[in-house]
Design a protein around this motif. Structure first.
Motif, PDB file in Angstrom:
ATOM      1  N   ALA A 168      44.247  50.052  53.246  1.00 12.66           N
ATOM      2  CA  ALA A 168      43.244  49.806  52.197  1.00 12.66           C
ATOM      3  C   ALA A 168      43.726  48.792  51.168  1.00 12.66           C
ATOM      4  N   ALA A 169      45.043  48.589  51.081  1.00 10.86           N
ATOM      5  CA  ALA A 169      45.615  47.712  50.062  1.00 10.86           C
ATOM      6  C   ALA A 169      45.208  46.256  50.214  1.00 10.86           C
ATOM      7  N   ALA A 170      44.690  45.875  51.377  1.00 15.06           N
ATOM      8  CA  ALA A 170      44.271  44.476  51.560  1.00 15.06           C
ATOM      9  C   ALA A 170      43.299  44.027  50.479  1.00 15.06           C
ATOM     10  N   ILE A 171      42.444  44.940  50.010  1.00 13.75           N
ATOM     11  CA  ILE A 171      41.418  44.543  49.035  1.00 13.75           C
ATOM     12  C   ILE A 171      41.997  44.187  47.672  1.00 13.75           C
ATOM     13  N   LEU A 172      43.271  44.490  47.461  1.00 13.58           N
ATOM     14  CA  LEU A 172      43.902  44.114  46.203  1.00 13.58           C
ATOM     15  C   LEU A 172      44.042  42.600  46.085  1.00 13.58           C
ATOM     16  N   GLY A 173      43.993  41.889  47.226  1.00 12.43           N
ATOM     17  CA  GLY A 173      44.188  40.444  47.215  1.00 12.43           C
ATOM     18  C   GLY A 173      42.963  39.619  46.895  1.00 12.43           C
ATOM     19  N   CYS A 174      41.786  40.243  46.856  1.00 16.41           N
ATOM     20  CA  CYS A 174      40.583  39.505  46.444  1.00 16.41           C
ATOM     21  C   CYS A 174      39.670  40.389  45.611  1.00 16.41           C
ATOM     22  N   ALA A 175      39.151  41.474  46.169  1.00 20.24           N
ATOM     23  CA  ALA A 175      38.183  42.299  45.441  1.00 20.24           C
ATOM     24  C   ALA A 175      38.744  42.750  44.097  1.00 20.24           C
ATOM     25  N   ALA A 176      39.897  43.402  44.108  1.00 23.58           N
ATOM     26  CA  ALA A 176      40.492  43.883  42.862  1.00 23.58           C
ATOM     27  C   ALA A 176      41.082  42.732  42.050  1.00 23.58           C
ATOM     28  N   PHE A 177      41.684  41.785  42.729  1.00 22.44           N
ATOM     29  CA  PHE A 177      42.317  40.636  42.073  1.00 22.44           C
ATOM     30  C   PHE A 177      41.281  39.772  41.342  1.00 22.44           C
ATOM     31  N   THR A 178      40.145  39.518  41.986  1.00 21.49           N
ATOM     32  CA  THR A 178      39.065  38.759  41.354  1.00 21.49           C
ATOM     33  C   THR A 178      38.513  39.523  40.157  1.00 21.49           C
ATOM     34  N   ALA A 179      38.331  40.838  40.333  1.00 16.10           N
ATOM     35  CA  ALA A 179      37.831  41.664  39.236  1.00 16.10           C
ATOM     36  C   ALA A 179      38.795  41.667  38.060  1.00 16.10           C
ATOM     37  N   GLY A 335      46.880  54.930  40.146  1.00 22.17           N
ATOM     38  CA  GLY A 335      45.597  55.597  40.257  1.00 22.17           C
ATOM     39  C   GLY A 335      44.509  55.070  39.346  1.00 22.17           C
ATOM     40  N   VAL A 336      44.793  54.038  38.573  1.00 20.66           N
ATOM     41  CA  VAL A 336      43.770  53.447  37.702  1.00 20.66           C
ATOM     42  C   VAL A 336      42.693  52.767  38.539  1.00 20.66           C
ATOM     43  N   PHE A 337      43.131  52.139  39.621  1.00 21.47           N
ATOM     44  CA  PHE A 337      42.208  51.525  40.571  1.00 21.47           C
ATOM     45  C   PHE A 337      42.366  52.243  41.901  1.00 21.47           C
ATOM     46  N   SER A 338      41.263  52.705  42.491  1.00 23.52           N
ATOM     47  CA  SER A 338      41.329  53.482  43.725  1.00 23.52           C
ATOM     48  C   SER A 338      40.947  52.639  44.937  1.00 23.52           C
ATOM     49  N   VAL A 339      41.939  52.280  45.740  1.00 20.73           N
ATOM     50  CA  VAL A 339      41.620  51.552  46.969  1.00 20.73           C
ATOM     51  C   VAL A 339      40.926  52.466  47.968  1.00 20.73           C
ATOM     52  N   GLU A 340      41.278  53.761  47.952  1.00 20.33           N
ATOM     53  CA  GLU A 340      40.670  54.701  48.900  1.00 20.33           C
ATOM     54  C   GLU A 340      39.177  54.840  48.665  1.00 20.33           C
ATOM     55  N   ASP A 341      38.748  54.887  47.406  1.00 18.27           N
ATOM     56  CA  ASP A 341      37.325  55.040  47.105  1.00 18.27           C
ATOM     57  C   ASP A 341      36.558  53.732  47.247  1.00 18.27           C
ATOM     58  N   THR A 342      37.248  52.600  47.120  1.00 14.51           N
ATOM     59  CA  THR A 342      36.576  51.305  47.220  1.00 14.51           C
ATOM     60  C   THR A 342      36.364  50.895  48.671  1.00 14.51           C
TER      61      THR A 342
END
Length: 374
Positions: A168-179, A335-342
């Protein structure tokens, strides 16, 4: 390690992705070879596939990854915790670290990244790392992550903390990073401010989480899909508005006592939602445009309220990689940002076409990922 790998190849506007066997790429100086575990399914790739964002073909897309470093390029020293064997996340903005913008800390505006990768599909020596078996080149969209292996500039990688699920950590490189870039760098959101987030896909739902964590007094999620709105509420939105059945501007103003919000994020890149988002602002408010638009799309903004009420319109492409990617990873680890729930769906590489079809139909809540291990 095998000599060839599976990769999803895009051959031009309107054509489906085709999984092919191509040679495993080799990193050069300042680069790492990553065995990709997971790659996010992003609307920006979909824009490219539909011909709405200009990019050369044939190409391998995919621009947010997690995986393991298996080799460093010649004369490349480990840096910032990135070495052979490290589990890493790769950000879609890959700063050269040397241009005028990078030297002043604006990784998000790296000149070679835009001039060479985003326009020509190459890395910074002007060549790609990807080729078909007949020797013909394949363009790279960022690190070309829809493949089993990827060459990534070292500046675009950060070590993943063990508390975060790797796939799930892949989304840290765009979805979360852009946000993160939109909330903390562009908007500079302050505790106690009010926020509207228009469109709650992968990036929008990430903004909801980060705005709430930054201390926003009120977070209002706006979308046309009740299921996506319910998911946004689970992720921290105080209120939700279905703009398909409700006047979204009127609803946002009502929820803020008639004033409008301090910060409004537009995360879809469409004229209607862009214009709608501007009208949600309070006096002195900031509108942050995050969504990539199709082609040369434009929007109409009424000038006088913008001037008289001191409002600001700002574009936000992403975070500042070397600074913000580790910060995003820390937020996920605590746990501030949840990759599992996203992350709500996982597809194997063989079903990559089905993943983007579902994205195009608006069926994916949050973010889907392509797993190379499935």
């Amino acid at each position: 390690m095998a000599d060839t790998m599976a990769a999803a190849v895009w051959t031009g506007a309107g054509n489906p992705l085709q999984v092919e066997r191509i040679p495993v790429p080799q990193p050069k100086q300042g680069e790492a070879l990553v065995r990709v575990l997971s790659c996010g399914v992003c609307h920006t790739d979909l824009h490219v596939m539909k011909g709405e964002v200009a990019f050369p073909s044939p190409a391998v897309l995919g621009h947010e990854i997690s995986g393991t470093v298996v080799a460093l390029g010649p004369d490349t020293a480990p840096a910032r915790g990135v070495d052979v064997g490290a589990t890493v996340v790769g950000a879609f903005i890959m700063p050269c670290g040397e241009c005028r913008q990078c030297e002043r800390g604006r990784d998000d505006m790296c000149l070679p990244f835009f001039a060479m990768n985003r326009l020509n599909g190459t890395l910074y020596d002007g060549t790609t790392r990807l080729f078909r078996e007949d020797g013909s080149p394949l363009a790279m969209y960022s690190m070309a992550g829809l493949a089993e292996y990827s060459v990534v500039p070292m500046n675009a990688l950060a070590p993943l903390r063990e508390e975060v699920p790797v796939e799930a950590a892949a989304i840290l490189g765009c979805a979360a990073f852009t946000a993160y870039g939109a909330v903390h760098q562009t908007a500079a959101l302050q505790r106690g401010e009010t926020v509207a987030v228009v469109a709650t896909g992968g990036v929008g739902s990430s903004i909801v989480q980060l705005a709430r964590a930054a201390g926003a007094q009120t977070v209002i999620a706006v979308d046309i899909d009740d299921e996506k709105l319910a998911a946004a509420q689970k992720l921290g939105a105080h209120h939700v508005v279905n703009s398909k059945s409700t006047d979204a501007v009127a609803a946002v103003r009502e929820l803020t006592g008639g004033a409008g919000v301090d910060v409004a994020f537009e995360v879809l890149g469409r004229q209607q939602t862009f214009e709608q988002t501007v009208k949600m602002l309070t006096d002195g408010g900031r509108m942050v445009a995050v969504g990539i638009a199709a082609g040369t799309s434009t929007a109409n903004v009424e000038i006088t309220p913008l001037v008289r009420r001191g409002q600001r319109l700002m574009g936000s492409f992403g975070g500042r990689t070397r600074e913000d990617l580790p910060a995003v990873i820390d937020l996920a680890a605590t746990g501030v940002f949840s990759v599992e729930d996203t992350v709500t769906r996982t597809y194997p590489l063989a079903s990559v076409g089905k993943a983007f079809d579902a994205l195009a139909r608006g069926e994916i809540q949050g973010r889907a990922v392509i797993s190379m291990a499935t």
